[in-house]
Design a protein around this motif. Structure first.
Motif, PDB file in Angstrom:
ATOM      1  N   ARG A 126     -20.860 -22.092   4.695  1.00  0.00           N
ATOM      2  CA  ARG A 126     -20.557 -20.943   3.813  1.00  0.00           C
ATOM      3  C   ARG A 126     -20.151 -21.659   2.360  1.00  0.00           C
ATOM      4  O   ARG A 126     -19.319 -22.578   2.463  1.00  0.00           O
ATOM      5  CB  ARG A 126     -19.322 -20.097   4.464  1.00  0.00           C
ATOM      6  CG  ARG A 126     -19.323 -19.128   3.580  1.00  0.00           C
ATOM      7  CD  ARG A 126     -17.995 -18.148   3.971  1.00  0.00           C
ATOM      8  NE  ARG A 126     -17.864 -16.882   3.348  1.00  0.00           N
ATOM      9  CZ  ARG A 126     -16.551 -16.113   3.358  1.00  0.00           C
ATOM     10  NH1 ARG A 126     -15.672 -16.594   4.271  1.00  0.00           N
ATOM     11  NH2 ARG A 126     -16.578 -14.893   2.918  1.00  0.00           N
ATOM     12  N   VAL A 127     -20.808 -21.128   1.235  1.00  0.00           N
ATOM     13  CA  VAL A 127     -20.023 -21.160   0.130  1.00  0.00           C
ATOM     14  C   VAL A 127     -19.652 -20.072  -0.473  1.00  0.00           C
ATOM     15  O   VAL A 127     -20.802 -18.964  -0.371  1.00  0.00           O
ATOM     16  CB  VAL A 127     -21.099 -22.032  -0.762  1.00  0.00           C
ATOM     17  CG1 VAL A 127     -20.479 -21.837  -2.350  1.00  0.00           C
ATOM     18  CG2 VAL A 127     -21.487 -23.304  -0.464  1.00  0.00           C
ATOM     19  N   THR A 128     -18.832 -19.774  -0.942  1.00  0.00           N
ATOM     20  CA  THR A 128     -18.018 -18.368  -1.215  1.00  0.00           C
ATOM     21  C   THR A 128     -17.115 -18.616  -2.600  1.00  0.00           C
ATOM     22  O   THR A 128     -16.566 -19.490  -2.831  1.00  0.00           O
ATOM     23  CB  THR A 128     -17.322 -17.568  -0.245  1.00  0.00           C
ATOM     24  OG1 THR A 128     -16.997 -16.433  -0.530  1.00  0.00           O
ATOM     25  CG2 THR A 128     -16.305 -18.505   0.187  1.00  0.00           C
ATOM     26  N   ALA A 129     -16.992 -17.253  -3.352  1.00  0.00           N
ATOM     27  CA  ALA A 129     -16.072 -17.345  -4.379  1.00  0.00           C
ATOM     28  C   ALA A 129     -16.246 -18.738  -5.559  1.00  0.00           C
ATOM     29  O   ALA A 129     -15.363 -19.092  -5.759  1.00  0.00           O
ATOM     30  CB  ALA A 129     -14.811 -17.203  -3.857  1.00  0.00           C
ATOM     31  N   ASN A 159     -20.288 -15.061  -4.658  1.00  0.00           N
ATOM     32  CA  ASN A 159     -20.387 -16.207  -6.036  1.00  0.00           C
ATOM     33  C   ASN A 159     -21.041 -15.655  -7.192  1.00  0.00           C
ATOM     34  O   ASN A 159     -21.604 -14.403  -7.350  1.00  0.00           O
ATOM     35  CB  ASN A 159     -21.475 -17.314  -5.348  1.00  0.00           C
ATOM     36  CG  ASN A 159     -20.675 -17.823  -4.257  1.00  0.00           C
ATOM     37  OD1 ASN A 159     -19.626 -18.485  -4.191  1.00  0.00           O
ATOM     38  ND2 ASN A 159     -21.778 -17.692  -3.288  1.00  0.00           N
ATOM     39  N   HIS A 160     -20.635 -16.089  -8.289  1.00  0.00           N
ATOM     40  CA  HIS A 160     -21.002 -15.600  -9.650  1.00  0.00           C
ATOM     41  C   HIS A 160     -21.802 -16.712 -10.435  1.00  0.00           C
ATOM     42  O   HIS A 160     -21.645 -18.000 -10.434  1.00  0.00           O
ATOM     43  CB  HIS A 160     -19.563 -15.478 -10.445  1.00  0.00           C
ATOM     44  CG  HIS A 160     -19.689 -15.033 -11.649  1.00  0.00           C
ATOM     45  ND1 HIS A 160     -19.295 -13.835 -12.360  1.00  0.00           N
ATOM     46  CD2 HIS A 160     -20.574 -15.655 -13.028  1.00  0.00           C
ATOM     47  CE1 HIS A 160     -19.717 -13.815 -13.574  1.00  0.00           C
ATOM     48  NE2 HIS A 160     -20.178 -14.757 -14.023  1.00  0.00           N
ATOM     49  N   LEU A 161     -23.116 -16.447 -10.498  1.00  0.00           N
ATOM     50  CA  LEU A 161     -24.140 -17.297 -11.366  1.00  0.00           C
ATOM     51  C   LEU A 161     -24.728 -16.588 -12.651  1.00  0.00           C
ATOM     52  O   LEU A 161     -25.283 -15.658 -12.269  1.00  0.00           O
ATOM     53  CB  LEU A 161     -25.181 -17.588 -10.298  1.00  0.00           C
ATOM     54  CG  LEU A 161     -24.847 -18.355  -8.837  1.00  0.00           C
ATOM     55  CD1 LEU A 161     -24.769 -17.320  -7.859  1.00  0.00           C
ATOM     56  CD2 LEU A 161     -25.821 -19.206  -8.438  1.00  0.00           C
ATOM     57  N   VAL A 162     -24.386 -17.490 -13.426  1.00  0.00           N
ATOM     58  CA  VAL A 162     -24.993 -16.429 -14.665  1.00  0.00           C
ATOM     59  C   VAL A 162     -25.354 -17.789 -15.685  1.00  0.00           C
ATOM     60  O   VAL A 162     -25.014 -18.866 -15.715  1.00  0.00           O
ATOM     61  CB  VAL A 162     -23.851 -15.953 -15.390  1.00  0.00           C
ATOM     62  CG1 VAL A 162     -22.670 -16.813 -15.718  1.00  0.00           C
ATOM     63  CG2 VAL A 162     -23.997 -15.095 -16.748  1.00  0.00           C
ATOM     64  N   GLY A 163     -26.468 -17.276 -16.546  1.00  0.00           N
ATOM     65  CA  GLY A 163     -27.035 -18.330 -17.694  1.00  0.00           C
ATOM     66  C   GLY A 163     -27.905 -19.200 -17.253  1.00  0.00           C
ATOM     67  O   GLY A 163     -27.926 -20.437 -17.973  1.00  0.00           O
ATOM     68  N   HIS A 189     -23.258 -10.234  -1.488  1.00  0.00           N
ATOM     69  CA  HIS A 189     -22.031  -9.654  -2.296  1.00  0.00           C
ATOM     70  C   HIS A 189     -22.190 -10.882  -3.595  1.00  0.00           C
ATOM     71  O   HIS A 189     -20.965 -11.219  -4.038  1.00  0.00           O
ATOM     72  CB  HIS A 189     -20.631  -9.843  -1.766  1.00  0.00           C
ATOM     73  CG  HIS A 189     -20.773  -8.489  -0.838  1.00  0.00           C
ATOM     74  ND1 HIS A 189     -21.214  -8.744   0.325  1.00  0.00           N
ATOM     75  CD2 HIS A 189     -20.391  -7.164  -1.124  1.00  0.00           C
ATOM     76  CE1 HIS A 189     -21.052  -7.541   1.205  1.00  0.00           C
ATOM     77  NE2 HIS A 189     -20.576  -6.672   0.142  1.00  0.00           N
ATOM     78  N   ASN A 190     -23.369 -11.519  -3.948  1.00  0.00           N
ATOM     79  CA  ASN A 190     -23.355 -12.213  -5.145  1.00  0.00           C
ATOM     80  C   ASN A 190     -23.493 -11.504  -6.552  1.00  0.00           C
ATOM     81  O   ASN A 190     -24.385 -10.486  -6.541  1.00  0.00           O
ATOM     82  CB  ASN A 190     -24.348 -13.488  -5.020  1.00  0.00           C
ATOM     83  CG  ASN A 190     -24.001 -13.993  -3.708  1.00  0.00           C
ATOM     84  OD1 ASN A 190     -23.097 -14.807  -3.657  1.00  0.00           O
ATOM     85  ND2 ASN A 190     -24.707 -14.172  -2.776  1.00  0.00           N
ATOM     86  N   THR A 445     -19.003  -7.513  -6.282  1.00  0.00           N
ATOM     87  CA  THR A 445     -19.821  -8.725  -6.212  1.00  0.00           C
ATOM     88  C   THR A 445     -19.312 -10.082  -7.028  1.00  0.00           C
ATOM     89  O   THR A 445     -18.351  -9.701  -7.907  1.00  0.00           O
ATOM     90  CB  THR A 445     -21.332  -8.661  -6.647  1.00  0.00           C
ATOM     91  OG1 THR A 445     -21.386  -7.988  -7.868  1.00  0.00           O
ATOM     92  CG2 THR A 445     -21.884  -7.299  -6.050  1.00  0.00           C
ATOM     93  N   GLY A 446     -19.659 -11.195  -6.547  1.00  0.00           N
ATOM     94  CA  GLY A 446     -18.926 -12.209  -7.352  1.00  0.00           C
ATOM     95  C   GLY A 446     -17.651 -12.208  -6.983  1.00  0.00           C
ATOM     96  O   GLY A 446     -17.138 -12.046  -6.044  1.00  0.00           O
TER      97      GLY A 446
END
Length: 752
Positions: A126-129, A159-163, A189-190, A445-446
């Motif tokens: 798992r990869v989280t937060a 997780n939070h992925l942006v840009g 929930h990303n 999410t994120g």
């Protein structure tokens, strides 16, 4: 004998006694490696708060279901992975959390990979937060993915992925070995934050599988994710494997569609698409076998063709694995479409895609269109679709009429924020989405410790600075300005001895329009770098003091690739005397640069030996181009040796919406007739997908040339007047079909 027995009992007791899990705080890469070598099931390795530069993290270990091994930030959000860094997981029952990847890029093909190499993958991990923010390779078209899921039974969540600005998928599920097939991953929930327009294929936000493995099952669940302005390309999600589920996701103002490009037995359920009326916002595209699309809500979507609110494709008979398989045995039911302009049926029908949908049902759907325009476009035979018990507020094509009830709907917002028929009774509750459909909130999410930024205007949101005439006063003011600032120029003349490099958005505005003149002594006045954008308002720019050499510009992009999309606006201004030598352009761009928007309005350009907008530097025919939207309104072009715009998008790929070009109420006088104008045109549009030219006057100029190359380009040439100018050339380069251009009210005459 008794002593030996006692010793054995003691040893057995020691061997079965519980091992106490340890938490190990490490403060550098060497200490991390020592801790990893010693780690046991149940242990946690904490990275100390701070910056970890050039850290290629290999997290390889064997945890257990009840005792996973964890790698975490000492404090979530306080550990920054920078420079040339990445993360690889390999082993069993691993968990990573709390990291921030920022201010750098991966030296490999991914930022996070659930494998060490082809032979060593991660399972039950798992990869989280975790955050990835703008962690991009400096080269825009270097193909890299941010997250690559391999192995089986892995989870990527919160997780939070942006840009993401480079070519390559934001998150991909790979099936290229038996160890990663039938994987049962969960992606939930990303927060997928804004992804800018890429300007080529390869800008998907999420992809499961590839064409080669598209008949293999993945069984991945994608649920409760928020896709916020994910605009990379036509496919927001590209499904290319079987058995996947997309449930409860929100697509907010995102250009493109959830596309079942390959793979069978897909479930698309309880998703919400909110377009806000933005250009090219789309919904769901259906291809292949046994697809289920039910209980989805789609509102204010403006996309068309392959990017419509709902697109049911034609297939290729006996299709190769990488082409289009026929839609078969699928169902589209209990979906709601509110003010979404285009539902496309048998889309893509052409000489190759002739396999129409068969044994497919369209039932219990609700469609409300405020304009009362029929949203359906039918491209081929639709008798293989059963149309049954659908509700709509406007008449539809007669081929579909038996499957629709037409009545006034009068929608109103319910407690969940969605539109339902007002005064709904038992006779209408079977139509559209259920009343208990839950709309995922972005805050769910994120992570809650990293901001989800709202969109702000590009220009004019900062401070205003008064600038006086003189030598390099404008250059100094630009250097000291902040993003969004306005430089207000007092009356007079401004001499510039250096190139003004911009890494921010600024407005250069005349306090008294028409009474400010800017002259410059270098090969360019402005150079747009990363983060740079420019608005010129009310100024007069003269090229008379520029060097006596070929290839000057007023504005140019940096000579290397740019990750950030820029904007250029020129309004109420005059540009003159770009003629000290040949090939003097107003704008010159470099490969690997991309304009979100270029707008010229209420301005005049005269005595120019080059082109006004040279947008032709992606010449390899890979489907890449230099600008998304180019708008020219009420502009005079007088004595221009080159063309007003050389706008080039080569190749035949169908994965982008642009380029877009609009020219209205403008005058072209003696444009495009210079001996060095290779296009031999006053305007060259090659591969432009949307072109609208109306109410223009073209005098003693080279012809307008429009080359259609791919898709179904929308070209309108309306009420233009051509004087002593050859007829506009519109050519279908790769098709024997009659061109699709709308030509109306244009007048050609030999002289005034």
């Amino acid at each position: 004998m008794k002593k030996i027995t006692f010793a054995i009992i003691v040893l057995l007791a020691l061997s079965t006694s519980p091992v106490i899990a340890e938490t190990k705080l490490v403060d550098d890469i060497a200490a991390y490696q020592v801790a990893l070598n010693e780690v046991q099931p149940g242990d946690t390795i904490l990275l100390k708060n701070g910056e970890w530069a050039d850290f290629e993290i290999l997290f390889e270990a064997l945890g257990t279901a009840d005792k996973p091994i964890r790698l975490a930030a000492q404090t979530p959000g306080k550990v920054f992975i920078t420079g040339q860094s990445n993360l690889r997981l390999a082993g069993e029952y691993l968990e990573v959390s709390g990291l921030v990847f920022k201010n750098g890029y991966t030296p490999t093909s991914s930022v996070i990979a659930f494998r060490r190499d082809e032979q060593h993958v991660a399972n039950n991990s798992r990869v989280t937060a975790t955050v990835i923010d703008g962690f991009n390779n400096p080269e825009r078209y270097e193909n890299e993915s941010w997250v690559m899921l391999y192995g089986k039974h892995n989870r990527f969540d919160h997780n939070h992925l942006v840009g993401k600005s480079t070519r390559g998928v934001t998150l991909a599920v790979r099936l290229n070995s038996a160890a990663s097939q039938q994987n049962h991953h969960r992606i939930d929930h990303n927060y997928f934050g804004p992804r800018p327009i890429l300007g080529s294929n390869g800008g998907e936000t999420l992809r499961i599988g590839t064409s080669h493995y598209s008949l293999t099952e993945s069984n991945t669940v994608v649920e409760n994710n928020y896709f916020d302005r994910c605009d990379g390309e036509l496919e927001i999600i590209s499904n290319k494997a079987g058995g996947n589920k997309f449930i409860g996701n929100v697509f907010y103002q995102s250009r493109g569609t959830l596309t079942m490009r390959h793979g069978n037995d897909t479930l698309v359920e309880k998703n919400v698409f909110l377009g806000n009326g933005a250009d090219h916002t789309g919904g769901i595209r259906v291809i292949n076998k046994r697809q289920t699309v039910r209980n989805n809500y789609l509102q204010d979507l403006k996309g068309y063709r392959f990017g419509g609110a709902l697109v049911v494709m034609n297939g290729v008979p006996n299709s190769k694995i990488n082409r289009y398989h026929q839609v078969e045995d699928s169902v589209i039911e209990n979906n709601t479409f509110v003010n979404s302009d285009h539902i496309q049926i048998a889309a893509g029908s052409d000489f190759e895609r002739t396999a129409v949908p068969v044994r497919t049902g369209f039932k219990n759907n609700l469609i409300y269109v405020e304009s009362e325009q029929d949203p359906f476009t039918i491209y081929d035979d639709v008798s293989g679709i059963t149309w049954e018990n659908n509700l709509i507020n406007t008449a539809v094509d007669q081929r579909l009429a038996d499957g629709f009830v037409v009545r006034q709907i009068n929608p109103a917002a319910a407690a969940n924020g969605l539109q339902y028929p007002k005064g709904e009774d038992g006779s209408t509750q079977t139509y559209g989405v259920s009343r208990d459909l839950t709309v995922l909130d972005k805050s769910q999410t994120g992570v809650d410790w990293y901001p989800k930024l709202t969109q702000k205007p590009r220009f004019d949101h900062g401070a205003t600075h008064q600038v006086r005439p003189g030598l390099d006063t404008l250059a100094t003011a630009a250097r000291n300005a902040s993003d969004g600032d306005v430089l207000l120029l007092s009356e007079g003349e401004y001499q510039i001895s250096r190139i003004i490099h911009l890494d921010k958005a600024i407005t250069v505005q005349a306090q008294a329009p028409g009474n400010v003149t800017i002259r410059y002594e270098r090969a360019a006045l402005f150079e747009l770098g990363e983060g740079g954008s420019l608005k010129l308002d009310g100024v007069r720019i003269s090229g008379s003091a520029a060097p006596d050499s070929a290839g000057n510009s007023v504005v140019r992009t940096q000579r290397r690739s740019m990750l950030n999309n820029y904007e250029l606006v020129v309004q109420n201004s005059e540009v003159v005397d770009l003629n000290v030598n040949h090939s003097f352009n107003f704008l010159t761009v470099a490969k690997g640069t991309f304009a979100q928007r270029i707008r010229l309005a209420n301005s005049r350009f005269s005595n120019v030996t080059g082109a006004i907008l040279g947008l032709d530097h992606e010449y390899e025919d890979f489907g890449i181009y230099n600008a998304e939207y180019v708008t020219i309104d009420n502009v005079v072009f007088d004595t221009i040796d080159g063309d007003v715009v050389d706008y080039y998008r080569g190749g035949t790929d169908e994965s982008t919406f642009g380029p877009h070009f609009t020219m209205t109420q403008s005058t072209l006088n003696k444009v495009g007739t210079g001996k060095r104008n290779k296009s031999a045109s006053s305007v060259l549009l090659h591969g432009v997908q949307v072109a609208h030219l109306q109410d223009n006057k073209v005098i003693e100029s080279a012809p307008i040339t429009i080359n259609h190359t791919v898709g179904e380009p929308v070209t309108k040439l309306i009420d233009n007047r051509f004087v002593a100018t050859p007829k506009t050339q519109i050519r279908e380069l790769y098709s024997d079909q009659i061109d699709t251009a709308e030509l109306r009210g244009n007048v050609y005459q030999s002289g005034e």
